[in-house]
Scaffold this motif. Sequence first.
Motif, short mmCIF file in Angstrom:
data_model
loop_
_atom_site.label_atom_id
_atom_site.label_comp_id
_atom_site.label_asym_id
_atom_site.label_seq_id
_atom_site.Cartn_x
_atom_site.Cartn_y
_atom_site.Cartn_z
N TRP A 117 -0.04 -7.72 5.06
CA TRP A 117 0.19 -7.08 3.93
C TRP A 117 1.66 -6.91 3.41
O TRP A 117 1.94 -7.24 2.32
CB TRP A 117 -0.67 -5.44 3.81
CG TRP A 117 -0.47 -4.86 2.66
CD1 TRP A 117 -0.17 -5.35 1.43
CD2 TRP A 117 -1.30 -3.47 2.36
NE1 TRP A 117 -0.47 -4.57 0.31
CE2 TRP A 117 -1.10 -3.26 0.77
CE3 TRP A 117 -1.73 -2.60 2.99
CZ2 TRP A 117 -1.40 -2.18 0.28
CZ3 TRP A 117 -2.34 -1.45 2.43
CH2 TRP A 117 -2.08 -1.10 1.15
N GLU A 149 0.85 -0.37 -2.68
CA GLU A 149 1.38 -1.77 -2.88
C GLU A 149 2.85 -1.41 -3.48
O GLU A 149 3.81 -2.32 -3.03
CB GLU A 149 0.43 -2.70 -3.82
CG GLU A 149 1.04 -3.82 -4.05
CD GLU A 149 1.04 -4.82 -3.12
OE1 GLU A 149 1.83 -5.70 -3.09
OE2 GLU A 149 -0.04 -4.73 -2.04
N SER A 184 2.42 -10.45 2.47
CA SER A 184 2.21 -10.78 0.93
C SER A 184 2.87 -10.06 0.25
O SER A 184 3.29 -10.74 -1.01
CB SER A 184 0.68 -10.30 1.15
OG SER A 184 0.20 -10.79 -0.32
N VAL A 230 -0.69 -0.12 7.28
CA VAL A 230 -0.09 -1.55 6.49
C VAL A 230 0.05 -2.23 7.62
O VAL A 230 0.75 -2.18 8.54
CB VAL A 230 1.12 -0.83 5.82
CG1 VAL A 230 1.63 -1.99 5.13
CG2 VAL A 230 0.77 0.16 4.89
#
Length: 482
Positions: free
Chosen positions: A292, A59, A295, A288
């Motif tokens: 994602w 992330e 976001s 990924v």
Amino acid sequence: MKSKYEVVIGLEVHVQLTTKTKIFCGCPTEFGQAPNSQTCPVCLGLPGALPVLNKQVVEYAIRTGLATHCTIAPRSVMARKNYFYPDLPKGYQISQFELPICEHGHLEIETEDGGRKTIGITRIHMEEDAGKLIHGDTPETAGASFVDLNRACTPLLEIVSEPDMRSSDEAIAYLKKLHQIVVYLGVCDGNLEQGSFRCDANVSIRPWGQEKLGTRAELKNINSFRFIKQAIEYEIERQIEVIEEGGKVVQETRLFDANAGTTRSMRGKEEAHDYRYFPDPDLVPIVVSPEWIESARQELPELPEAKQERFVREYGLSRYDAEVLTAERAMGDYFDACVRLHDDGKACANWVMGEVQRRLNDEGISIANAPVSPEALVGMLKRIDDNTISGKIAKTVFDAMWKSGKSADAIIDEQGLKQVTDTGAIEAVIDQIIAANPGQVEEYRGGKEKVFGFFVGQVMKASQGKANPAAVNELLKKKLAG
């Protein structure tokens, strides 16, 4: 005089991530703990121990890639980088090679002449840190080295630039910009002393006009902007001297000696094939999704450049003021909170950059721990606006607020600091001052206008600073003219 040689610099920056646990195990990453107290079979490299990738690391990599205009790979792979070093327990480092998570980004920097320049970012990849060697510094341990593996398996991002920088100043501008971004994102604490943000610099020179790159030297693991600048400048001079004396620059890794201000050879520079990279068989590819990425994009904070532009556009600040107020994310947030409560952006900026920053510097604390909140500061500014206190008295009020945590209104009432706006009371004081200083009155009426400041000072002193300055000036002019 312009040098015969063009300097070429590329940087590899290691950013230690702020995750609570390591990249492939659940051990904590807290700095400064007892040696080897934050380890487990995985980060000790014990046989049979299997790594599990920390999702938060991915992330953070995505966020950093988006903030530096990179393309995020839909599929990336962890690889083993094989080499031997005493603080590398497995005999290899888990990193990324052919398929990194981020590629083809860039940052814009301001050059020495005030222009703008784009520095390319080749790639950003995830990897684990090695441990740390501690060399004996007592008579009993002299000549011995100890291994602390607390840092082994700590998550890193390696951010590799293109060789686009042409001076040490450009290199530092790029590093400071990158440092600011990763701290704004919250992915790194930016602590250079603790090694959370450190840099390898690849430096070479070539004759002006030559397209082929010169032979580079890699300056290893420098964790201070000042030392990076010194190391690069020394290395440039060293390489020029080698070539001018008929020698050849050797591709190697060099260490910077901060005490001597020089670099020295550490080892021959390895190439990728020396590390025998191959995909790590214990870790599956990282996938990924577009969802994602989107976001992560939505969760990005307002970054420094965008915040600066907004401060200039919406609050009418100068470019300099905007840069100062956005140097740290917390400072920008504090100022933003002030302006939401008070529509005079310049007044808020002056107090935040002035008295607030002064007290923070004096006490060595961050703005997050400031005892005067944005709400409290604005409460005081409103008392200046409605002439309850003067700007001069406001500094006394602010100091008392900082020490006590009380509101401006409470301090003004307790200490009797309300400004005197009653013109009759001010006139009475002025009459006394004029009567007591006939010589100065004569000087002023004879054309010596500088004496006016003397009278203002005497009136303010007699009123203990409480007289309204505008009223004092207006009434004094009338009285002295008579």
